[in-house]
Design a protein around this motif. Sequence first.
Motif, PDB file in Angstrom:
ATOM      1  N   THR A 149      43.387  20.582  36.746  1.00 27.43           N
ATOM      2  CA  THR A 149      43.180  21.399  37.790  1.00 27.43           C
ATOM      3  C   THR A 149      43.913  22.809  37.730  1.00 27.43           C
ATOM      4  N   ALA A 150      43.113  23.621  37.792  1.00 27.40           N
ATOM      5  CA  ALA A 150      43.744  25.148  37.976  1.00 27.40           C
ATOM      6  C   ALA A 150      43.411  25.960  39.071  1.00 27.40           C
ATOM      7  N   ARG A 151      43.880  27.048  39.496  1.00 24.46           N
ATOM      8  CA  ARG A 151      43.781  28.048  40.455  1.00 24.46           C
ATOM      9  C   ARG A 151      43.273  29.209  39.815  1.00 24.46           C
ATOM     10  N   GLY A 152      42.330  30.057  40.668  1.00 21.42           N
ATOM     11  CA  GLY A 152      41.959  31.266  40.316  1.00 21.42           C
ATOM     12  C   GLY A 152      41.469  32.023  41.764  1.00 21.42           C
ATOM     13  N   ARG A 153      41.375  33.304  41.527  1.00 24.18           N
ATOM     14  CA  ARG A 153      40.884  34.271  42.604  1.00 24.18           C
ATOM     15  C   ARG A 153      39.689  33.855  43.145  1.00 24.18           C
ATOM     16  N   ASN A 154      38.835  33.096  42.382  1.00 17.69           N
ATOM     17  CA  ASN A 154      37.539  32.475  42.692  1.00 17.69           C
ATOM     18  C   ASN A 154      37.127  31.234  41.946  1.00 17.69           C
ATOM     19  N   VAL A 155      35.962  31.055  42.061  1.00 16.77           N
ATOM     20  CA  VAL A 155      35.527  29.704  41.445  1.00 16.77           C
ATOM     21  C   VAL A 155      35.311  29.990  39.787  1.00 16.77           C
ATOM     22  N   THR A 156      35.003  31.052  39.529  1.00 14.80           N
ATOM     23  CA  THR A 156      34.617  31.467  38.345  1.00 14.80           C
ATOM     24  C   THR A 156      36.051  31.535  37.480  1.00 14.80           C
ATOM     25  N   GLU A 157      36.968  32.050  38.006  1.00 16.46           N
ATOM     26  CA  GLU A 157      38.203  32.204  37.317  1.00 16.46           C
ATOM     27  C   GLU A 157      38.956  30.752  37.219  1.00 16.46           C
ATOM     28  N   PRO A 194      40.133  11.888  22.261  1.00 17.90           N
ATOM     29  CA  PRO A 194      39.082  11.786  21.383  1.00 17.90           C
ATOM     30  C   PRO A 194      38.067  10.945  22.264  1.00 17.90           C
ATOM     31  N   SER A 195      38.489   9.954  22.892  1.00 16.37           N
ATOM     32  CA  SER A 195      37.541   8.911  23.399  1.00 16.37           C
ATOM     33  C   SER A 195      37.285   9.272  24.779  1.00 16.37           C
ATOM     34  N   GLY A 196      37.377  10.671  25.067  1.00 14.40           N
ATOM     35  CA  GLY A 196      37.163  11.121  26.728  1.00 14.40           C
ATOM     36  C   GLY A 196      35.979  11.726  26.688  1.00 14.40           C
ATOM     37  N   PHE A 197      35.495  12.179  27.589  1.00 14.81           N
ATOM     38  CA  PHE A 197      34.281  13.310  28.009  1.00 14.81           C
ATOM     39  C   PHE A 197      34.636  13.930  29.356  1.00 14.81           C
ATOM     40  N   CYS A 198      33.744  14.994  29.602  1.00 17.49           N
ATOM     41  CA  CYS A 198      33.716  15.581  30.851  1.00 17.49           C
ATOM     42  C   CYS A 198      32.430  16.307  31.199  1.00 17.49           C
ATOM     43  N   ARG A 199      32.391  16.668  32.314  1.00 11.58           N
ATOM     44  CA  ARG A 199      31.190  17.578  32.585  1.00 11.58           C
ATOM     45  C   ARG A 199      31.746  19.014  32.249  1.00 11.58           C
ATOM     46  N   ARG A 200      30.758  19.773  31.800  1.00  4.50           N
ATOM     47  CA  ARG A 200      31.080  21.235  31.674  1.00  4.50           C
ATOM     48  C   ARG A 200      30.708  22.289  32.492  1.00  4.50           C
ATOM     49  N   ASP A 201      30.344  21.777  33.696  1.00  3.64           N
ATOM     50  CA  ASP A 201      29.709  22.780  34.673  1.00  3.64           C
ATOM     51  C   ASP A 201      30.258  22.417  36.086  1.00  3.64           C
ATOM     52  N   ILE A 202      31.267  21.928  36.176  1.00  4.04           N
ATOM     53  CA  ILE A 202      32.008  21.927  37.434  1.00  4.04           C
ATOM     54  C   ILE A 202      32.109  23.211  38.136  1.00  4.04           C
ATOM     55  N   GLY A 203      31.604  23.227  39.470  1.00  5.47           N
ATOM     56  CA  GLY A 203      31.466  24.580  40.415  1.00  5.47           C
ATOM     57  C   GLY A 203      30.530  25.346  39.820  1.00  5.47           C
ATOM     58  N   TRP A 204      29.059  24.908  39.318  1.00  7.03           N
ATOM     59  CA  TRP A 204      28.306  25.639  38.730  1.00  7.03           C
ATOM     60  C   TRP A 204      27.503  26.518  39.786  1.00  7.03           C
ATOM     61  N   ARG A 205      27.137  25.694  41.057  1.00  7.45           N
ATOM     62  CA  ARG A 205      26.538  26.640  41.942  1.00  7.45           C
ATOM     63  C   ARG A 205      27.066  27.818  42.563  1.00  7.45           C
ATOM     64  N   GLU A 206      28.478  27.472  42.563  1.00 11.05           N
ATOM     65  CA  GLU A 206      29.339  28.704  43.222  1.00 11.05           C
ATOM     66  C   GLU A 206      29.542  29.829  42.128  1.00 11.05           C
ATOM     67  N   VAL A 207      29.548  29.304  40.902  1.00 15.36           N
ATOM     68  CA  VAL A 207      29.755  30.391  39.839  1.00 15.36           C
ATOM     69  C   VAL A 207      28.440  31.252  39.905  1.00 15.36           C
ATOM     70  N   ALA A 208      27.274  30.376  39.852  1.00 14.34           N
ATOM     71  CA  ALA A 208      26.014  31.474  39.884  1.00 14.34           C
ATOM     72  C   ALA A 208      26.174  32.250  41.300  1.00 14.34           C
ATOM     73  N   ARG A 209      26.467  31.681  42.105  1.00 10.73           N
ATOM     74  CA  ARG A 209      26.459  32.674  43.459  1.00 10.73           C
ATOM     75  C   ARG A 209      27.378  33.852  42.979  1.00 10.73           C
ATOM     76  N   GLU A 210      28.489  33.564  42.569  1.00  9.60           N
ATOM     77  CA  GLU A 210      29.623  34.557  42.358  1.00  9.60           C
ATOM     78  C   GLU A 210      28.900  35.705  41.594  1.00  9.60           C
ATOM     79  N   ALA A 211      28.143  35.279  40.362  1.00 10.88           N
ATOM     80  CA  ALA A 211      27.489  36.058  39.774  1.00 10.88           C
ATOM     81  C   ALA A 211      26.177  36.792  40.191  1.00 10.88           C
ATOM     82  N   GLY A 212      25.849  36.448  41.444  1.00 16.27           N
ATOM     83  CA  GLY A 212      24.705  37.272  41.995  1.00 16.27           C
ATOM     84  C   GLY A 212      23.385  36.455  41.751  1.00 16.27           C
ATOM     85  N   GLU A 213      23.445  35.253  40.916  1.00 18.89           N
ATOM     86  CA  GLU A 213      22.256  34.712  40.444  1.00 18.89           C
ATOM     87  C   GLU A 213      21.447  34.282  41.654  1.00 18.89           C
TER      88      GLU A 213
END
Length: 423
Positions: free
Chosen positions: A381-389, A404-423
């Motif tokens: 868990t981390a903080r930033g000025r916005n979702v992208t950061e 090594p035996s773990g995995f994760c999604r690599r796109d948490i926050g993807w909808r808001e990151v796209a909105r912040e990028a103006g996509e």
Amino acid sequence: MNILLIGSGGREHALAWKLAQSPYCDTLYASPGNPGIAAHAACVDLDVTDHEAVIAFARVKGVELVVIGPEAPLVDGLSDSLRAFGIPVFGPSASAARLEGSKGFTKDLCTRANIPTAAYARHADKAAALADLPRFGLPVVIKADGLAAGKGVIIAETADDAEAAIEDMFGGGFGTAGAEVVLEEFMRGEEASFFALTDGRDVVAFGSAQDHKRVGDGDVGPNTGGMGAYSPAPVLTPELEARVMEEIIWPTVKTMAAEGNPYSGVLYAGLMLTAQGPKLIEYNARFGDPECQVLMTRFEGDLVTLLRAIADGQLADTDAPEFSSDTALTVVMAAKGYPGTAEKGGAIHLPKTNAAMIFHAGTALNEGQLVANGGRVLNVTARGRNVTEAQARAYAAVDAVDFPSGFCRRDIGWREVAREAGE
């Protein structure tokens, strides 16, 4: 005061971390806790289904507040047993916890209180459920009525999938949770989570978040207990939050009180933001997991004071909760195989970092070595000025974890990151 925290997951680690920061917290106990929680609390081995044992421990240790993290002890009535002996508790009664313990109960309450939600039907008979399917169209949502660890919801895209889900639920695929099934109209929109605290009379908002339930990037694959979240959720605007309070939260609290089941604790409303406005998907009777992790990372008040005021029925006398304007984002690192049979025992080496908080969700110590001991293992868990950061900082910390035996999604926050990028 001495405090007892019930639970062992990432939600409880976040609560323990925040409770321990309070100047009013003398000794914090956690049952059963986990290796991460042990940094903030004395972990004790109590059988929380043995209410007498929990009460005895609380009385011997002079516990002045019990905080119940998971849903199962709430539905089991642990809070009722503690209150009967005069021990203050944060968490609803068993009758009020039916808001989570029975999806059918909540849907019926929505009907009585005119709360916006999806059209539905309850069935305790497989043949009747199968016969009723066609009127809901496709996709259709099929839910096990009872507690199913966040996994008892199937979105069926085809008639065959819908019938198979009903067969599985009535066949014991979700244990007793599937003894009754709820069929629901599929709602279109974006999901968001809204949290409110109440002592049964007064209510305050406690932030928003957006969870990511599907196991795979791009929201594909089976539902899980949650693969990541961020807070706040900008899609839930102040105007929409006001509507949620007026049209969903307040009617729930007032109806529960009027019907003799006053609700005290946190109300976690899972919402669908439809073209017609916010609609209730379902309630949880406790903080979400992993939503609690991002809420606690942003919360700037004294958690002990707030939760004790709710336990005492004095929410109106406390200051409104205050949150950082930062965004907090958490990434769930899970063990391979999750949400099916997860691989336990994998070694974990954590980095030393001040840039992120790593909450333990399913860990254990094996001869001094930190290992995976569940499906969802860590919440980075981390903080930033916005979702992208916040996302960039969280994934930088994820990449520093040796698991090594773990995995994760690599796109948490993807909808808001796209909105912040103006996509």
